[in-house]
Design a protein around this motif. Structure first.
Motif: not given
Length: 186
Positions: A43-69
């Motif tokens: 993980q890029d240290p700057l990404e970790a510090l700022v709080g975002w990621d360059e690539d965030v895939p959509e969750p595969t868990d159906p429960a997570l998809r409901r919480m994070l649509p």
């Protein structure tokens, strides 16, 4: 037996038996673990510090998809929004779940309006996970789960989850009714 939430002069108050407290704390903990982001090898240290990621895939868990649509039906916009907000949204949800679990440490549970809102969000996330696991996608599915729990004693995992889902739904309803009473009169 739980008495649900009521608005009082002290705040929004709920009373629970020890097994109900343990159940709710376990549910809050389990949902928090479900929300925890997958560890990344690099993980890029700057990404970790700022709080975002360059690539965030959509969750595969159906429960997570409901919480994070997805925030948009446009895949590019949804991916960009997820990239910018996924971590902070997860962190806020996990913080609310932890705070709600800690609130259950006192008897009775006395919540401020802000704490009650976090508690309601936590209960909603628990309900979303349970609904996903119980495959509740329509009113007919909800009726099916309600019928499962009419027998009094849960004899299967699905019946037990249905009982828990109904308990959490009832508890959330009492909390929302108490919160509605905090709104100014028109």
């Amino acid at each position: 037996m739980a008495h649900g939430f009521k608005r009082t002069r002290k705040g929004i108050v709920g009373r629970f038996e020890a097994p109900e407290v343990r159940l709710l704390q376990k549910l809050f903990s389990d949902v928090g673990e479900t929300l925890a982001p997958e560890p990344r090898e690099e993980q890029d240290p700057l990404e970790a510090l700022v709080g975002w990621d360059e690539d965030v895939p959509e969750p595969t868990d159906p429960a997570l998809r409901r919480m994070l649509p997805p925030a948009s039906s446009d895949p590019e916009q949804a991916a960009e929004f997820r990239r910018l907000t996924d971590r902070s949204l997860r962190e806020r949800k996990i913080a609310a779940l932890r705070a709600s679990s800690l609130a259950l440490e006192s008897e009775p549970v006395v919540l401020t309006t802000e704490q009650a809102q976090d508690f309601a969000r936590s209960l909603n996330d628990v309900r979303l996970v349970l609904a996903s696991r119980l495959r509740i996608d329509s009113p007919e599915d909800a009726e099916r789960v309600a019928e499962l729990t009419d027998f009094g004693k849960a004899e299967s995992v699905e019946q037990y989850m249905g009982v828990v889902y109904n308990f959490v739904s009832w508890l959330q309803e009492t909390l929302m009714n108490a919160l509605l009473k905090t709104l100014p009169a028109r």
